[in-house]
Design a protein around this motif. Structure first.
Motif, PDB file in Angstrom:
ATOM      1  N   ALA A  32     -21.486 -18.926  -5.057  1.00  0.00           N
ATOM      2  CA  ALA A  32     -20.398 -17.949  -5.154  1.00  0.00           C
ATOM      3  C   ALA A  32     -19.421 -18.142  -4.002  1.00  0.00           C
ATOM      4  O   ALA A  32     -19.752 -18.754  -2.990  1.00  0.00           O
ATOM      5  N   CYS A  33     -18.242 -17.586  -4.163  1.00  0.00           N
ATOM      6  CA  CYS A  33     -17.212 -17.697  -3.126  1.00  0.00           C
ATOM      7  C   CYS A  33     -17.306 -16.513  -2.178  1.00  0.00           C
ATOM      8  O   CYS A  33     -16.876 -15.401  -2.510  1.00  0.00           O
ATOM      9  N   SER A  34     -17.853 -16.743  -1.007  1.00  0.00           N
ATOM     10  CA  SER A  34     -17.982 -15.656  -0.033  1.00  0.00           C
ATOM     11  C   SER A  34     -16.614 -15.187   0.463  1.00  0.00           C
ATOM     12  O   SER A  34     -16.443 -14.009   0.798  1.00  0.00           O
ATOM     13  N   GLN A  35     -15.637 -16.061   0.475  1.00  0.00           N
ATOM     14  CA  GLN A  35     -14.304 -15.670   0.926  1.00  0.00           C
ATOM     15  C   GLN A  35     -13.679 -14.646  -0.029  1.00  0.00           C
ATOM     16  O   GLN A  35     -13.000 -13.721   0.405  1.00  0.00           O
ATOM     17  N   ALA A  36     -13.941 -14.790  -1.319  1.00  0.00           N
ATOM     18  CA  ALA A  36     -13.440 -13.812  -2.291  1.00  0.00           C
ATOM     19  C   ALA A  36     -14.096 -12.459  -2.059  1.00  0.00           C
ATOM     20  O   ALA A  36     -13.438 -11.420  -2.108  1.00  0.00           O
ATOM     21  N   MET A  37     -15.387 -12.469  -1.776  1.00  0.00           N
ATOM     22  CA  MET A  37     -16.095 -11.210  -1.528  1.00  0.00           C
ATOM     23  C   MET A  37     -15.669 -10.594  -0.197  1.00  0.00           C
ATOM     24  O   MET A  37     -15.571  -9.371  -0.072  1.00  0.00           O
TER      25      MET A  37
ATOM     26  N   GLN B 119     -10.407  -1.229  -9.246  1.00  0.00           N
ATOM     27  CA  GLN B 119     -11.206  -1.724 -10.377  1.00  0.00           C
ATOM     28  C   GLN B 119     -10.755  -3.116 -10.798  1.00  0.00           C
ATOM     29  O   GLN B 119     -11.576  -4.008 -11.017  1.00  0.00           O
ATOM     30  N   ARG B 120      -9.450  -3.305 -10.904  1.00  0.00           N
ATOM     31  CA  ARG B 120      -8.919  -4.614 -11.286  1.00  0.00           C
ATOM     32  C   ARG B 120      -9.263  -5.675 -10.231  1.00  0.00           C
ATOM     33  O   ARG B 120      -9.604  -6.806 -10.568  1.00  0.00           O
ATOM     34  N   THR B 121      -9.171  -5.281  -8.964  1.00  0.00           N
ATOM     35  CA  THR B 121      -9.480  -6.213  -7.887  1.00  0.00           C
ATOM     36  C   THR B 121     -10.949  -6.621  -7.920  1.00  0.00           C
ATOM     37  O   THR B 121     -11.276  -7.804  -7.767  1.00  0.00           O
ATOM     38  N   ARG B 122     -11.834  -5.653  -8.121  1.00  0.00           N
ATOM     39  CA  ARG B 122     -13.267  -5.964  -8.211  1.00  0.00           C
ATOM     40  C   ARG B 122     -13.545  -6.937  -9.350  1.00  0.00           C
ATOM     41  O   ARG B 122     -14.304  -7.891  -9.190  1.00  0.00           O
ATOM     42  N   GLN B 123     -12.926  -6.693 -10.495  1.00  0.00           N
ATOM     43  CA  GLN B 123     -13.123  -7.575 -11.641  1.00  0.00           C
ATOM     44  C   GLN B 123     -12.551  -8.963 -11.372  1.00  0.00           C
ATOM     45  O   GLN B 123     -13.212  -9.978 -11.622  1.00  0.00           O
ATOM     46  N   ALA B 124     -11.318  -9.005 -10.896  1.00  0.00           N
ATOM     47  CA  ALA B 124     -10.645 -10.288 -10.685  1.00  0.00           C
ATOM     48  C   ALA B 124     -11.376 -11.139  -9.654  1.00  0.00           C
ATOM     49  O   ALA B 124     -11.645 -12.328  -9.895  1.00  0.00           O
ATOM     50  N   LEU B 125     -11.699 -10.560  -8.508  1.00  0.00           N
ATOM     51  CA  LEU B 125     -12.367 -11.358  -7.472  1.00  0.00           C
ATOM     52  C   LEU B 125     -13.805 -11.674  -7.839  1.00  0.00           C
ATOM     53  O   LEU B 125     -14.320 -12.737  -7.473  1.00  0.00           O
ATOM     54  N   GLY B 126     -14.453 -10.787  -8.581  1.00  0.00           N
ATOM     55  CA  GLY B 126     -15.795 -11.089  -9.082  1.00  0.00           C
ATOM     56  C   GLY B 126     -15.770 -12.271 -10.035  1.00  0.00           C
ATOM     57  O   GLY B 126     -16.599 -13.190  -9.933  1.00  0.00           O
ATOM     58  N   MET B 127     -14.817 -12.271 -10.962  1.00  0.00           N
ATOM     59  CA  MET B 127     -14.685 -13.396 -11.893  1.00  0.00           C
ATOM     60  C   MET B 127     -14.314 -14.679 -11.159  1.00  0.00           C
ATOM     61  O   MET B 127     -14.836 -15.751 -11.473  1.00  0.00           O
ATOM     62  N   ALA B 128     -13.425 -14.563 -10.193  1.00  0.00           N
ATOM     63  CA  ALA B 128     -13.014 -15.742  -9.428  1.00  0.00           C
ATOM     64  C   ALA B 128     -14.209 -16.337  -8.697  1.00  0.00           C
ATOM     65  O   ALA B 128     -14.412 -17.557  -8.698  1.00  0.00           O
TER      66      ALA B 128
ATOM     67  N   TRP C 297       0.828  -1.197   0.000  1.00  0.00           N
ATOM     68  CA  TRP C 297       0.000   0.000   0.000  1.00  0.00           C
ATOM     69  C   TRP C 297       0.868   1.254   0.000  1.00  0.00           C
ATOM     70  O   TRP C 297       2.077   1.175   0.247  1.00  0.00           O
ATOM     71  N   PRO C 298       0.277   2.421  -0.236  1.00  0.00           N
ATOM     72  CA  PRO C 298       1.062   3.665  -0.265  1.00  0.00           C
ATOM     73  C   PRO C 298       1.838   3.959   1.024  1.00  0.00           C
ATOM     74  O   PRO C 298       2.848   4.660   0.977  1.00  0.00           O
ATOM     75  N   ASP C 299       1.414   3.414   2.155  1.00  0.00           N
ATOM     76  CA  ASP C 299       2.148   3.629   3.410  1.00  0.00           C
ATOM     77  C   ASP C 299       3.211   2.570   3.668  1.00  0.00           C
ATOM     78  O   ASP C 299       3.768   2.477   4.751  1.00  0.00           O
ATOM     79  N   ALA C 300       3.484   1.731   2.667  1.00  0.00           N
ATOM     80  CA  ALA C 300       4.479   0.649   2.698  1.00  0.00           C
ATOM     81  C   ALA C 300       4.027  -0.572   3.485  1.00  0.00           C
ATOM     82  O   ALA C 300       4.780  -1.538   3.594  1.00  0.00           O
ATOM     83  N   SER C 301       2.810  -0.585   4.014  1.00  0.00           N
ATOM     84  CA  SER C 301       2.293  -1.805   4.643  1.00  0.00           C
ATOM     85  C   SER C 301       1.941  -2.801   3.539  1.00  0.00           C
ATOM     86  O   SER C 301       1.741  -2.419   2.378  1.00  0.00           O
ATOM     87  N   GLU C 302       1.915  -4.070   3.895  1.00  0.00           N
ATOM     88  CA  GLU C 302       1.633  -5.107   2.910  1.00  0.00           C
ATOM     89  C   GLU C 302       0.486  -5.987   3.366  1.00  0.00           C
ATOM     90  O   GLU C 302       0.274  -6.179   4.563  1.00  0.00           O
ATOM     91  N   THR C 303      -0.233  -6.517   2.382  1.00  0.00           N
ATOM     92  CA  THR C 303      -1.356  -7.408   2.634  1.00  0.00           C
ATOM     93  C   THR C 303      -1.259  -8.610   1.715  1.00  0.00           C
ATOM     94  O   THR C 303      -0.966  -8.461   0.522  1.00  0.00           O
ATOM     95  N   ARG C 304      -1.496  -9.783   2.268  1.00  0.00           N
ATOM     96  CA  ARG C 304      -1.578 -11.010   1.474  1.00  0.00           C
ATOM     97  C   ARG C 304      -3.060 -11.240   1.186  1.00  0.00           C
ATOM     98  O   ARG C 304      -3.856 -11.411   2.108  1.00  0.00           O
ATOM     99  N   CYS C 305      -3.421 -11.241  -0.084  1.00  0.00           N
ATOM    100  CA  CYS C 305      -4.822 -11.318  -0.491  1.00  0.00           C
ATOM    101  C   CYS C 305      -5.129 -12.675  -1.114  1.00  0.00           C
ATOM    102  O   CYS C 305      -4.306 -13.239  -1.830  1.00  0.00           O
ATOM    103  N   TYR C 306      -6.343 -13.148  -0.890  1.00  0.00           N
ATOM    104  CA  TYR C 306      -6.797 -14.463  -1.323  1.00  0.00           C
ATOM    105  C   TYR C 306      -7.635 -14.374  -2.595  1.00  0.00           C
ATOM    106  O   TYR C 306      -8.436 -13.458  -2.761  1.00  0.00           O
ATOM    107  N   SER C 307      -7.468 -15.346  -3.460  1.00  0.00           N
ATOM    108  CA  SER C 307      -8.353 -15.548  -4.601  1.00  0.00           C
ATOM    109  C   SER C 307      -8.589 -17.047  -4.756  1.00  0.00           C
ATOM    110  O   SER C 307      -7.645 -17.835  -4.683  1.00  0.00           O
ATOM    111  N   PRO C 308      -9.831 -17.448  -4.999  1.00  0.00           N
ATOM    112  CA  PRO C 308     -10.110 -18.870  -5.184  1.00  0.00           C
ATOM    113  C   PRO C 308      -9.756 -19.364  -6.588  1.00  0.00           C
ATOM    114  O   PRO C 308      -9.955 -20.536  -6.900  1.00  0.00           O
ATOM    115  N   SER C 309      -9.233 -18.490  -7.427  1.00  0.00           N
ATOM    116  CA  SER C 309      -8.970 -18.849  -8.818  1.00  0.00           C
ATOM    117  C   SER C 309      -7.698 -18.181  -9.313  1.00  0.00           C
ATOM    118  O   SER C 309      -7.319 -17.105  -8.855  1.00  0.00           O
ATOM    119  N   SER C 310      -7.095 -18.784 -10.313  1.00  0.00           N
ATOM    120  CA  SER C 310      -5.891 -18.228 -10.921  1.00  0.00           C
ATOM    121  C   SER C 310      -6.187 -17.039 -11.829  1.00  0.00           C
ATOM    122  O   SER C 310      -5.266 -16.439 -12.377  1.00  0.00           O
TER     123      SER C 310
END
Length: 94
Positions: free
Chosen positions: A62-67, A42-51, A10-23
């Motif tokens: 649907a994958c509630s964990q992705a949402m 926008q990319r995240t919304r699209q990617a996790l929505g598709m996943a 993130w802009p403050d240099a903190s990091e997050t490990r994010c989950y996706s159920p799909s490649s």
């Protein structure tokens, strides 16, 4: 379905490990790339929505964990709204 993770800085240099159920996230993010905050969202919304929809197509729900992950990403991103030139770096996709 192959579970994937994408690690973001993130802009403050903190990091997050994010989950996706799909490649599918590999189609939206490249390691080392920097994205303007809104483009990243926008990319995240699209990617996790598709996943999530890929999970629905395969398992009938649907994958509630992705949402949940999307909700968490949007919550973190809200801290940086209004900061000029805020960028998010994708550290890794694995």
């Amino acid at each position: 379905m192959p579970v994937m993770h994408f690690h973001v800085r993130w802009p403050d240099a903190s990091e997050t490990r994010c989950y996706s159920p799909s490649s599918v996230v590999q189609e939206f993010f490249a390691p080392g790339e920097r994205y303007a905050l809104e483009e990243f969202l926008q990319r995240t919304r699209q990617a996790l929505g598709m996943a999530s929809e890929r999970v629905r197509a395969r398992y009938g729900f649907a994958c509630s964990q992705a949402m949940d992950q999307l909700t968490e990403i949007e919550r973190i991103a809200a801290r940086f709204t209004g900061i000029a030139d805020a960028e998010v770096t994708v550290v890794a996709v694995d």
